[in-house]
Design a protein around this motif. Structure first.
Motif, mmCIF file in Angstrom:
data_model
loop_
_atom_site.group_PDB
_atom_site.id
_atom_site.type_symbol
_atom_site.label_atom_id
_atom_site.label_comp_id
_atom_site.label_asym_id
_atom_site.label_seq_id
_atom_site.Cartn_x
_atom_site.Cartn_y
_atom_site.Cartn_z
ATOM 1 N N SER A 1 0.533 -0.888 0.242
ATOM 2 C CA SER A 1 -0.463 -0.132 -0.178
ATOM 3 C C SER A 1 1.127 0.595 0.285
ATOM 4 O O SER A 1 0.144 2.129 -0.499
ATOM 5 N N LEU A 2 2.010 1.795 1.308
ATOM 6 C CA LEU A 2 2.838 2.158 0.884
ATOM 7 C C LEU A 2 3.475 2.731 -0.763
ATOM 8 O O LEU A 2 3.255 3.986 -0.831
ATOM 9 N N ILE A 3 4.053 2.034 -0.826
ATOM 10 C CA ILE A 3 4.120 1.626 -2.564
ATOM 11 C C ILE A 3 3.774 2.098 -3.597
ATOM 12 O O ILE A 3 4.006 2.832 -4.269
ATOM 13 N N LEU B 1 0.909 4.039 -3.325
ATOM 14 C CA LEU B 1 0.811 5.977 -2.509
ATOM 15 C C LEU B 1 1.602 6.394 -3.138
ATOM 16 O O LEU B 1 1.909 7.353 -3.993
ATOM 17 N N THR B 2 2.850 5.699 -2.834
ATOM 18 C CA THR B 2 4.054 6.937 -3.505
ATOM 19 C C THR B 2 4.233 6.568 -4.825
ATOM 20 O O THR B 2 4.742 7.186 -5.453
ATOM 21 N N TYR B 3 3.624 5.845 -5.759
ATOM 22 C CA TYR B 3 3.727 5.493 -7.243
ATOM 23 C C TYR B 3 2.801 5.982 -7.798
ATOM 24 O O TYR B 3 2.777 7.390 -8.838
ATOM 25 N N MET C 1 1.497 8.655 -5.798
ATOM 26 C CA MET C 1 2.062 10.479 -6.241
ATOM 27 C C MET C 1 3.216 11.403 -6.980
ATOM 28 O O MET C 1 2.673 11.866 -7.626
ATOM 29 N N VAL C 2 4.040 9.631 -7.368
ATOM 30 C CA VAL C 2 5.088 10.316 -8.522
ATOM 31 C C VAL C 2 4.223 10.282 -9.460
ATOM 32 O O VAL C 2 4.727 11.547 -10.485
#
Length: 175
Positions: free
Chosen positions: A61-63, A65-67, A69-70
């Motif tokens: 989930s964190l990866i 979410l980071t993807y 946003m990027v």
């Protein structure tokens, strides 16, 4: 000439490991010995913190979410501070209409444009994950078919919408 033996002779094994401290400098010896003649290191009773690893779903989930946003251009939005949505005036009626995509500029975007494009990229990636879940041998056939069809549908929707976004963004491109 006979091959050399790979074992070391006994004399090589008796080399002192403290050869790093072999120095003729008397100041070095004083600095190495003198402080420890009257100072003692404290006894520390530190306990290591008990850290548990996060679950695989939390990391995923964190990866994801980071993807999101990027690829949504959050960094661009923070630096440039574009408007959330644009507007244009209709030539015939004179009324103001909202515009989601900044046409003609490849290196510029409205905030909602970046978020919608990022969502489409994440939807396509999620479709690939669903296709991977459909390959699990321990699942029922109906669940596999559901995962596979949802994965294919997600990838197709993501691709078609991304191509539509590009055609809106750059008129006359790809067609």
């Amino acid at each position: 000439m006979p091959p050399k033996s790979e074992t070391q002779p006994a004399s090589a094994a008796t080399v002192r490991p403290d050869h790093v401290y072999d120095s003729i400098d008397p100041i070095f010896h004083l600095l190495r010995i003198l402080p420890f003649s009257f100072l003692r290191p404290p006894r520390l009773r530190l306990k290591l913190p008990n850290l548990t690893l996060p679950s695989a779903m939390t990391v995923y989930s964190l990866i994801l979410l980071t993807y999101f946003m990027v690829v949504s251009g959050i960094v661009y939005d923070v630096i440039v501070e574009p408007p959330g949505i644009g507007s244009t005036q209709d030539r015939f009626t004179g009324s103001v209409r909202p515009v989601v995509f900044l046409p003609g500029r490849v290196n510029g975007q409205y905030i909602i444009e970046g978020l919608s494009s990022g969502f489409m990229f994440v939807l396509g990636g999620f479709g690939i994950v669903l296709l991977d879940l459909a390959l699990d041998k321990n699942r029922a056939k109906s669940v596999k078919v559901s995962f596979a069809s949802a994965g294919v549908a997600s990838i197709v929707i993501s691709y078609v919408m991304s191509m539509l976004f590009i055609r809106i963004k750059i008129p006359g491109y790809l067609g």
